[in-house]
Design an enzyme around this catalytic site. Structure first.
Site, PDB file in Angstrom:
ATOM      1  N   TRP A  99       0.724  -1.175  -0.123  1.00 37.45           N
ATOM      2  CA  TRP A  99      -0.057  -0.035  -0.209  1.00 37.45           C
ATOM      3  C   TRP A  99       0.950   1.427   0.099  1.00 37.45           C
ATOM      4  O   TRP A  99       0.703   2.049  -0.658  1.00 37.45           O
ATOM      5  CB  TRP A  99      -0.922   0.057   1.286  1.00 37.45           C
ATOM      6  N   ASP A 166      -1.613   7.123   6.035  1.00 32.81           N
ATOM      7  CA  ASP A 166      -2.675   6.322   5.743  1.00 32.81           C
ATOM      8  C   ASP A 166      -2.907   5.214   7.058  1.00 32.81           C
ATOM      9  O   ASP A 166      -2.021   4.564   7.435  1.00 32.81           O
ATOM     10  CB  ASP A 166      -2.071   5.224   4.427  1.00 32.81           C
ATOM     11  N   LYS A 190     -12.796  -1.095   7.488  1.00 35.73           N
ATOM     12  CA  LYS A 190     -12.155  -2.065   8.323  1.00 35.73           C
ATOM     13  C   LYS A 190     -12.535  -1.852   9.738  1.00 35.73           C
ATOM     14  O   LYS A 190     -13.140  -2.929  10.249  1.00 35.73           O
ATOM     15  CB  LYS A 190     -10.463  -1.969   8.194  1.00 35.73           C
TER      16      LYS A 190
HETATM   17  N1  PMP Z   1      -4.145   1.422   2.592  1.00 36.19           N
HETATM   18  C1  PMP Z   1      -4.341   0.288   3.211  1.00 36.19           C
HETATM   19  C2  PMP Z   1      -3.151   0.256   4.682  1.00 36.19           C
HETATM   20  C3  PMP Z   1      -5.185  -0.741   2.950  1.00 36.19           C
HETATM   21  O1  PMP Z   1      -5.201  -1.762   3.607  1.00 36.19           O
HETATM   22  C4  PMP Z   1      -5.961  -0.562   1.869  1.00 36.19           C
HETATM   23  C5  PMP Z   1      -7.092  -1.486   1.505  1.00 36.19           C
HETATM   24  N2  PMP Z   1      -6.922  -2.518   1.824  1.00 36.19           N
HETATM   25  C6  PMP Z   1      -6.122   0.506   0.954  1.00 36.19           C
HETATM   26  C7  PMP Z   1      -4.952   1.488   1.225  1.00 36.19           C
HETATM   27  C8  PMP Z   1      -6.792   0.826  -0.156  1.00 36.19           C
HETATM   28  O2  PMP Z   1      -7.960   1.095   0.289  1.00 36.19           O
HETATM   29  P1  PMP Z   1      -9.260   1.501  -0.784  1.00 36.19           P
HETATM   30  O3  PMP Z   1      -9.574  -0.010  -1.370  1.00 36.19           O
HETATM   31  O4  PMP Z   1     -10.289   1.833   0.065  1.00 36.19           O
HETATM   32  O5  PMP Z   1      -8.761   2.189  -1.969  1.00 36.19           O
END
Ligand code: PMP
Length: 362
Positions: A99, A166, A190
């Protein structure tokens, strides 16, 4: 029967919240209109969004001078919106997983990206330490919880430049010193609600700082559009925000706040970690206990048992366990244990593991 939901996101939600929000789908508080039918400009929705924001501020002790906004596009859109608004020349990133890498990729579209430290050398199984945050960058970006790899930064850094996090997979799971951050963002799906809404906590000083770029920014991708319109510039995801409000109420009244939530999450993680640290069959993928996430615990089969992974997944289904297959980039298993997962579900998982281990140990 309700399953033991270890999904990584969308994920388990508190049962009292599900009961409440399902009733509102038929009729919102007896007004004769469903939550799915009310106008986002109605007084009812005004009360809902304002309560959601107030509770978010109260629970995380957000100081004066911050806005809480609801935006679209997931945390993935924040990866681009952040540099589009704030990256003038150079930004630094802590690379703790895929991520974080996706966030870097978007930032590179707008300026220079400096990787301060990376744990890629060991497939992101630890949190880098002893790095220096540069002072000549527009901001420093971290990913507090690495959902795929099961690592978590549990302390709030002192940063000489605006700190951006994030927190998709761990916000509202523990107290955070928000005053140390200029921007915190995360998808709701989450710990705080269903998918479909992204939350950003942004410092007003950052919004009015020299970091703000002078590039042309599309209206919907400009943070100011949403802070100035109380997230009502366009039609927001009304239902998702309603659920967030109910989750916040649950956190406040049933759990008693984030200190308590953290303790509950620590207790849950201990149940599984204690078992993993003594198992002859399973092994945690994050060796350093300090770095282990309370939210996502990742583990694999020890070498002699690697071929039993599929058999264990099958075995776990008999207990009503769902969502423990590891992410494809790590393999093995991942137990996501967000706020709403009861400790009994963790105990059932450990029981399933113990029984499988006893039956199959060589
Ligand atoms: N950052 C983290 C730490 C994540 O766990 C996730 C999704 N699992 C995301 C970003 C991406 O999020 P989204 O699917 O809402 O774009």
């Amino acid at each position: 029967m309700r399953k033991h939901i270890f999904n990584a996101g969308p994920a388990v939600l508190p049962v009292p919240v599900l009961e409440k929000v399902s009733k509102a789908v038929i009729d919102l508080d007896g007004i004769g209109i469903s939550i799915l039918e009310i106008s986002h400009r109605s007084k009812e929705f005004d009360a809902i969004i304002n309560e959601a924001i107030e509770l978010m501020k109260e629970l995380m002790n957000i100081p004066e001078g911050y806005h809480v906004i609801f935006v679209g596009g997931g945390a993935s859109t924040q990866f681009a919106m952040l540099p589009m608004n704030f990256l003038k020349t150079k930004a630094s990133y802590l690379e703790t997983g895929s991520w974080a890498k996706k966030a870097e990729k978007e930032a590179k579209l707008f300026g220079e990206v400096q990787i301060v430290a990376s744990s890629a050398d060991k497939n992101f199984t630890y949190i880098p330490k002893n790095f220096t945050i540069p002072t000549d960058v527009d901001y420093f970006h971290i990913t507090t919880n690495n959902t795929i790899y099961g690592t978590e930064i549990k302390t709030d850094f002192n940063s000489p430049v605006p700190l951006v996090a994030d927190m998709s997979s761990d916000f509202y799971s523990r107290p955070v010193d928000v005053s140390k951050y200029s921007l915190i963002y995360g998808g709701a799906q989450k710990n705080v609600g269903p998918s479909g809404v992204t939350i950003a906590i942004i410092k007003d000083d950052f919004l009015n700082s020299k970091q703000v770029t002078d590039r042309i920014i599309p209206t919907m991708l400009n943070y100011k559009t949403h802070t100035e319109a109380n997230s009502l510039y366009n039609t927001p995801p009304v239902y998702a925000i309603f659920v967030v409000k109910e989750v916040m109420r649950w956190l406040k009244t049933e759990i008693g706040g984030l200190e308590n939530m953290k303790k509950i999450n620590e207790d849950k993680a201990k149940v599984l970690n204690d078992y993993l640290d003594n198992s002859k069959m399973f092994i945690p993928t994050v060796p350093n206990k300090e770095d282990r996430s309370l939210m996502n615990i990742t583990f694999v089969m020890q070498d002699p048992y690697k071929d039993l992974e599929a058999a264990f997944l099958d075995h776990s289904k008999k207990y009503g366990i769902v969502g423990i297959k590891g992410h494809r980039s790590v393999g093995g298993f991942r137990a996501s244990m967000y706020n709403a997962l009861p400790i009994d579900s963790v105990k059932v998982l450990v029981q399933a593991m113990e029984e499988f281990e006893k039956a199959n140990l060589k």
